[in-house]
Scaffold this active site. Structure first.
Site, PDB file in Angstrom:
ATOM      1  N   ASN A 260       8.363 -12.118  -4.163  1.00  0.00           N
ATOM      2  CA  ASN A 260       6.919 -12.315  -4.012  1.00  0.00           C
ATOM      3  C   ASN A 260       6.576 -12.228  -2.524  1.00  0.00           C
ATOM      4  OD1 ASN A 260       4.358 -13.396  -3.681  1.00  0.00           O
ATOM      5  ND2 ASN A 260       4.649 -15.081  -5.131  1.00  0.00           N
TER       6      ASN A 260
ATOM      7  N   HIS B   1      -0.082  -8.692  -8.946  1.00  0.00           N
ATOM      8  CA  HIS B   1       0.671  -9.454  -7.949  1.00  0.00           C
ATOM      9  C   HIS B   1       2.069  -9.715  -8.515  1.00  0.00           C
ATOM     10  CE1 HIS B   1       1.988 -12.345  -5.143  1.00  0.00           C
ATOM     11  NE2 HIS B   1       1.732 -13.414  -5.877  1.00  0.00           N
TER      12      HIS B   1
ATOM     13  N   CYS C 284      -2.078 -15.166  -2.029  1.00  0.00           N
ATOM     14  CA  CYS C 284      -1.522 -14.004  -2.745  1.00  0.00           C
ATOM     15  C   CYS C 284      -2.598 -13.075  -3.298  1.00  0.00           C
ATOM     16  CB  CYS C 284      -0.614 -14.484  -3.868  1.00  0.00           C
ATOM     17  SG  CYS C 284       0.762 -15.462  -3.276  1.00  0.00           S
TER      18      CYS C 284
END
Ligand code: COA
Length: 318
Positions: free
Chosen positions: A275, A245, A110
């Protein structure tokens, strides 16, 4: 010599999967997901590979930067959910764009978009490039255990991209940290069928210790943002936006509270995409860019955390 972000782009698949639809598949509900994670819906690919989404986001960024594929000196991509180990997504994007430059992939889960920027900064510093395309792209739906309600509700598919250009030194600073280990987040590979190999592995899906990840994420974000500010003698009042993020809205809220700043300082779009791992920061950046809320000269901070464990942040002048 560093770079500035000359253009941004994104692509998400058309298919929207709502929390209510997920509740027909696993024991969950819209209220729990909205309250605990902040997601209402996510996009899920039905017929596009990771590289195809990466290509579409790349086209969008190239158009925004008024840059042609033949002007690119490097293509750097990131993904944990590519359709092939080789060719890399970067090579596939190079082919689809009809570009001729070198292309390579970085794996930092990520946080990978931040690692791509850091890698690109090295190429610019060596004067190896005038224009670099960076893309984070994921088909996470392909590596989810759709019977596990603690993970399948969180993630989504999509791609985000940016064209970096050498004319301005606007990549001002960065912090990059890795605490290597697979006990908190792990995505095992298919281990093959060697008759000689004696070890076993977990199933090839996303495995995550939710609460451990949560604590790590808040600490990483707050630590990285504080370090970037201190290193550059700035305060949060000097920063127009933080683009974090998008893993869990509550992680962002906790970080805002601990940093004693308003939640409005953070650009948040997790409600619509979930996500999307390496695509999450560039998708958010593209939306922010196109919203007209950024002015050239503004300071912004990008920050991310995730599998590795790896976390990073950078300071950019827009
Ligand atoms: N729907 C309904 N209930 C659920 C659920 C779901 N999708 N998932 C878990 N639950 C239940 C649990 O079974 C548990 O029930 P119990 O109290 O009866 O045992 C309860 O909700 C609380 O579970 P817990 O795991 O403590 O929830 P949480 O508040 O920590 O939320 C996450 C779980 C995964 C959403 C949260 O930990 C998280 O977001 N972690 C970070 C994840 C992340 O950022 N990952 C990406 C890193 S890049």
């Amino acid at each position: 010599m560093s770079f500035y972000i000359a253009g941004t782009g994104m692509y998400v698949p058309e298919r929207i999967v709502t929390n209510d639809e997920l509740a027909t598949m696993v024991d969950t509900n819209d209220e729990w997901i909205k309250q605990r994670v902040g997601i209402s819906e996510r996009r899920i690919s039905t017929d596009e590979w990771t590289s195809e989404m990466a290509y579409k986001a790349a086209l969008c960024a190239l158009e925004n930067a008024d840059c042609k594929p033949e002007d690119l000196d490097y293509i750097l991509t990131a993904s944990v959910s590519a359709e092939c180990v080789s060719p890399s997504t970067a090579c596939m994007v190079q082919n689809l764009l009809g570009a001729t430059c070198p292309a390579l992939e970085v794996n930092a889960a990520c946080s990978a978009f931040l690692f791509l920027l850091e890698t690109a900064a090295g190429l610019f510093a060596r004067k190896r490039a005038k224009k670099i395309l960076v893309v984070g792209a994921e088909r996470l739906s392909g590596i989810l255990d759709w019977s596990d309600r603690s993970t399948c509700i969180i993630f989504g598919d999509g791609a985000g991209a940016a064209v970096l250009s050498c004319e301005k030194d606007n990549y001002l600073d960065s912090v990059v940290t890795v605490h290597g280990g697979d006990d908190v987040i792990k995505i095992p590979h298919f281990i093959g069928c060697s008759p000689f190999f004696t070890k076993e592995n977990d199933s090839p899906y996303i495995h995550m210790q939710g609460q451990e990840t949560f604590k790590y994420a808040v600490n990483a974000m707050c630590g990285d943002i504080t370090a970037i500010l201190e290193q550059n003698h700035l305060t949060l009042d000097d920063i127009s936006y933080i683009v974090p993020h998008q893993a869990n809205k509550r992680i962002i809220d906790f970080a805002a509270k601990r940093l004693k700043t308003s939640e409005e300082k953070f650009y948040v779009n997790i409600e619509h995409y979930g996500n999307t791992s390496s695509a999450s920061v560039p998708i958010a950046l593209d939306e922010l860019n196109r919203s007209g809320r950024l002015k050239r000269g503004d300071y912004i901070i990008l920050c991310a955390f995730g599998g590795g464990l790896a976390n990073a942040a950078c300071l950019l002048r827009w």
